[in-house]
Design a protein around this motif. Structure first.
Motif, mmCIF file in Angstrom:
data_model
loop_
_atom_site.group_PDB
_atom_site.id
_atom_site.type_symbol
_atom_site.label_atom_id
_atom_site.label_comp_id
_atom_site.label_asym_id
_atom_site.label_seq_id
_atom_site.Cartn_x
_atom_site.Cartn_y
_atom_site.Cartn_z
ATOM 1 N N LYS A 179 40.563 11.510 63.811
ATOM 2 C CA LYS A 179 40.376 12.846 64.383
ATOM 3 C C LYS A 179 41.592 13.306 65.184
ATOM 4 N N GLU A 180 42.347 12.369 65.752
ATOM 5 C CA GLU A 180 43.541 12.728 66.523
ATOM 6 C C GLU A 180 44.617 13.413 65.673
ATOM 7 N N PHE A 181 44.527 13.268 64.356
ATOM 8 C CA PHE A 181 45.538 13.804 63.452
ATOM 9 C C PHE A 181 45.026 14.989 62.623
ATOM 10 N N LYS A 182 43.888 15.512 62.997
ATOM 11 C CA LYS A 182 43.275 16.618 62.248
ATOM 12 C C LYS A 182 44.194 17.834 62.161
ATOM 13 N N ASP A 183 44.898 18.143 63.238
ATOM 14 C CA ASP A 183 45.763 19.327 63.275
ATOM 15 C C ASP A 183 47.243 18.988 63.122
ATOM 16 N N GLY A 184 47.543 17.763 62.778
ATOM 17 C CA GLY A 184 48.929 17.369 62.585
ATOM 18 C C GLY A 184 49.279 16.145 63.395
ATOM 19 N N LEU A 185 50.553 15.854 63.431
ATOM 20 C CA LEU A 185 51.062 14.674 64.127
ATOM 21 C C LEU A 185 51.349 14.986 65.590
ATOM 22 N N PRO A 186 51.325 13.985 66.458
ATOM 23 C CA PRO A 186 51.631 14.233 67.874
ATOM 24 C C PRO A 186 53.104 14.570 68.088
ATOM 25 N N HIS A 187 53.382 15.204 69.192
ATOM 26 C CA HIS A 187 54.750 15.569 69.579
ATOM 27 C C HIS A 187 55.494 14.317 70.031
#
Length: 169
Positions: free
Chosen positions: A18-26
């Protein structure tokens, strides 16, 4: 920037978390395992992404993935601005795979408007390896990274901190 720890439990692919639902972290992501889907996340999430690649074959590979939810625009070499503008007109969510060398050209076509985009620099460990013979392209790419509010350097082959370039420190 503080490191983020994400526990994948039984998930093999980042796209399943779920942490990657909107893309990768900065920031810098050292995924430590190959083929866990970091680039897949960028190519298939709902965010507009530019995926910066060290070489043309990787651009072609990303765009050719039959599992992609979205069409990926390939930007390198003799690709024209009119082809880019056509892609933008015909799509609502944008996925662009571009080589280091063509990133400045792409940003020019975008009129420098980066606010609705995320940037992924794929296989970032190759920056250090390629610096001797591609310094201009790499430094241009690095200078353009900061034009984005959100960027990720991704690799399964982390760099030794003693050898990192100043930008990463």
């Amino acid at each position: 920037m503080e490191p983020i720890t994400i526990y994948g439990n039984d998930a093999r692919y980042l796209s399943k978390l779920k942490e990657f639902k909107d893309g990768l972290p900065h920031g810098i992501v050292n995924k430590t395992k190959t083929d866990v889907g970091g680039t897949y996340v960028a190519a298939n999430c709902g965010s507009n992404y530019i995926i910066v690649c060290p070489f043309r074959d990787l651009v072609d590979s990303i765009a050719a993935d039959k599992n992609n939810k979205y069409d990926v625009f390939k930007c390198y070499g003799k690709v024209t601005e009119s082809a880019f503008k056509k892609y933008i007109r015909e799509h609502q969510i944008y996925k662009i795979a571009v080589t280091y060398d063509s990133l400045p050209k792409l940003l020019k076509w975008m009129d420098g408007k980066t606010e609705d985009w995320k940037l992924l620099i794929d296989e970032y460990h190759l920056i250090l390896e390629d610096m001797d013979f591609r310094e201009n392209a790499i430094m241009d790419m690095i200078n353009n990274v900061t034009k984005f509010d959100h960027f990720t350097f991704l690799s399964a082959t982390p760099m030794d901190e003693d050898y990192e370039i100043e930008f990463f420190k």
